[in-house]
Scaffold this active site. Structure first.
Site, PDB file in Angstrom:
ATOM      1  N   ASN A  11       0.864  -1.182   0.000  1.00 57.52           N
ATOM      2  CA  ASN A  11       0.000   0.000   0.000  1.00 57.52           C
ATOM      3  C   ASN A  11       0.902   1.234   0.000  1.00 57.52           C
ATOM      4  O   ASN A  11       1.498   1.560   1.018  1.00 57.52           O
ATOM      5  CB  ASN A  11      -0.899  -0.015   1.246  1.00 57.52           C
ATOM      6  N   LYS A  13       0.065   4.281  -0.254  1.00 60.65           N
ATOM      7  CA  LYS A  13      -0.584   5.467   0.335  1.00 60.65           C
ATOM      8  C   LYS A  13      -0.372   6.681  -0.574  1.00 60.65           C
ATOM      9  O   LYS A  13      -0.520   6.559  -1.783  1.00 60.65           O
ATOM     10  CB  LYS A  13      -0.057   5.710   1.752  1.00 60.65           C
ATOM     11  N   HIS A  98      -9.843   0.755   4.403  1.00 63.24           N
ATOM     12  CA  HIS A  98      -8.539   0.888   5.067  1.00 63.24           C
ATOM     13  C   HIS A  98      -8.706   1.804   6.289  1.00 63.24           C
ATOM     14  O   HIS A  98      -9.501   2.747   6.263  1.00 63.24           O
ATOM     15  CB  HIS A  98      -7.511   1.475   4.096  1.00 63.24           C
ATOM     16  N   GLU A 100      -7.151   4.227   7.428  1.00 66.90           N
ATOM     17  CA  GLU A 100      -7.024   5.679   7.202  1.00 66.90           C
ATOM     18  C   GLU A 100      -8.273   6.235   6.518  1.00 66.90           C
ATOM     19  O   GLU A 100      -8.662   7.374   6.755  1.00 66.90           O
ATOM     20  CB  GLU A 100      -5.744   5.967   6.393  1.00 66.90           C
ATOM     21  N   GLU A 170      -6.112  -5.602   9.925  1.00 72.94           N
ATOM     22  CA  GLU A 170      -5.132  -4.564  10.227  1.00 72.94           C
ATOM     23  C   GLU A 170      -5.531  -3.846  11.513  1.00 72.94           C
ATOM     24  O   GLU A 170      -6.335  -2.900  11.473  1.00 72.94           O
ATOM     25  CB  GLU A 170      -5.078  -3.549   9.086  1.00 72.94           C
ATOM     26  N   GLY A 176       1.489   1.868  10.859  1.00 72.44           N
ATOM     27  CA  GLY A 176       2.400   3.013  10.807  1.00 72.44           C
ATOM     28  C   GLY A 176       2.961   3.410  12.153  1.00 72.44           C
ATOM     29  O   GLY A 176       3.516   4.496  12.299  1.00 72.44           O
ATOM     30  N   SER A 214       2.668  -2.496  10.481  1.00 73.77           N
ATOM     31  CA  SER A 214       4.107  -2.423  10.761  1.00 73.77           C
ATOM     32  C   SER A 214       4.855  -3.720  10.438  1.00 73.77           C
ATOM     33  O   SER A 214       5.761  -4.130  11.176  1.00 73.77           O
ATOM     34  CB  SER A 214       4.345  -1.988  12.211  1.00 73.77           C
TER      35      SER A 214
HETATM   36  C1  PEP Z   1      -1.125  -0.145   5.713  1.00 71.27           C
HETATM   37  O1  PEP Z   1      -1.062   0.979   5.222  1.00 71.27           O
HETATM   38  O2  PEP Z   1      -2.052  -0.913   5.373  1.00 71.27           O
HETATM   39  C2  PEP Z   1      -0.101  -0.551   6.682  1.00 71.27           C
HETATM   40  C3  PEP Z   1      -0.203  -1.726   7.250  1.00 71.27           C
HETATM   41  O3  PEP Z   1       0.889   0.363   6.929  1.00 71.27           O
HETATM   42  P1  PEP Z   1       2.261   0.062   7.736  1.00 71.27           P
HETATM   43  O4  PEP Z   1       2.846  -1.206   7.138  1.00 71.27           O
HETATM   44  O5  PEP Z   1       3.120   1.252   7.463  1.00 71.27           O
HETATM   45  O6  PEP Z   1       1.906  -0.138   9.166  1.00 71.27           O
END
Ligand code: PEP
Length: 262
Positions: A11, A13, A98, A100, A170, A176, A214
């Site tokens: 992803n 972003k 997601h 976000e 997630e 993040g 992460s």
């Molecule tokens: C994501 O954006 O779905 C995600 C898991 O980000 P990160 O790996 O940076 O935690």
């Protein structure tokens, strides 16, 4: 026998413009050859969809998807991307819900259901993201939140179409932040998700369930040693082509590289 692919999803972003996507693909493809049973998916920003899809054309193990879509096929929705527009730009899938989108942009449970239905109608794969906030986990509410989000996201999906989905677990507090669920905690929630899908009449073995939050080179192997995890959805650690290639390689090693259905 059903075999789920081991899936590595990036992803990007709000990073990586079209020319950067081309440069990323050329570096990444030099170091990563296709491997049986493994797929690598990229979710670039909408403006880079076409460039990313073109740069990876000819690699059947790679798919490209949108980070978000609108459920309406066209109309006065300034700033939004419809499923037909994403598809015409090379998308085969899209993220839905997601964290976000939910927690920064206010996407509702109802929106996720409309988006999943629109994607299925146009033949794209919805990657429905679910996950609890820290206060919900601390209050023992993880399973309830995940089930509520599944209910809303899958409300209009018939059992036959369920096999065309991907689910990403997630936990919001892990995205993040550098904090990761333990492999055992992630696996426990994946079991809740798979049981829920089975109750809906899905052929649960056919649906890949990814973990995100992460994930990095240092932890991908130990996470994917859990047989409940069918792959990973990765933000920050997917932005550098050499680092992403290394993460895919590490995650594919050993027991992590097998996903024959139980
Ligand atoms: C994501 O954006 O779905 C995600 C898991 O980000 P990160 O790996 O940076 O935690």
């Amino acid at each position: 026998m059903t075999v789920r692919p081991l899936l590595f999803a990036a992803n990007w972003k709000m990073h990586i413009d079209p020319s950067e996507a081309e440069a990323f693909a050329s570096t990444f493809l030099r170091s990563t050859t296709a491997a049986p049973g493994r797929e690598i998916w990229f979710f670039p920003p909408a403006v880079s969809l076409l460039a990313t899809a073109s740069a990876f054309a000819g690699r059947p193990d790679v798919r490209v998807g949108a980070q978000d879509i609108h459920w309406e096929p066209k109309g006065a929705f300034t700033g939004a991307t419809s499923v037909p527009l994403a598809k015409a730009s090379g998308a085969e899938a899209a993220l839905v819900g997601h964290s976000e989108r939910r927690h920064v942009f206010g996407e509702t449970d109802t929106d996720t259901g409309r988006k999943v239905a629109a994607l299925l109608e146009h033949g794209l794969i919805p990657v429905l993201c679910v996950g609890e906030r820290l206060e919900e986990r601390d209050a023992g509410g993880t399973d309830r939140v995940v089930q509520r989000q599944l209910n809303a996201g899958l409300t209009a999906v018939d059992p036959e179409s369920l096999s065309r989905l991907v689910i990403a677990y997630e936990p919001v507090w892990a995205i993040g932040t550098g904090k990761t669920a333990t492999p055992e905690d992630a696996a426990a929630v994946h079991r809740v998700i798979r049981d829920d899908l089975e109750r809906r009449g899905a052929e649960p073995a056919a649906i890949p369930i990814l973990y995100g939050g992460s994930v990095k080179v240092a932890n991908v192997r130990v996470l994917l040693e859990q047989p409940e995890l069918d792959g990973v959805l990765v933000g920050g650690a997917s932005l550098d082509p050499a680092g992403w290639a290394e993460l895919v390689k590490r995650g594919s090693e050993g027991e992590g590289g097998q996903r024959t259905v139980r």
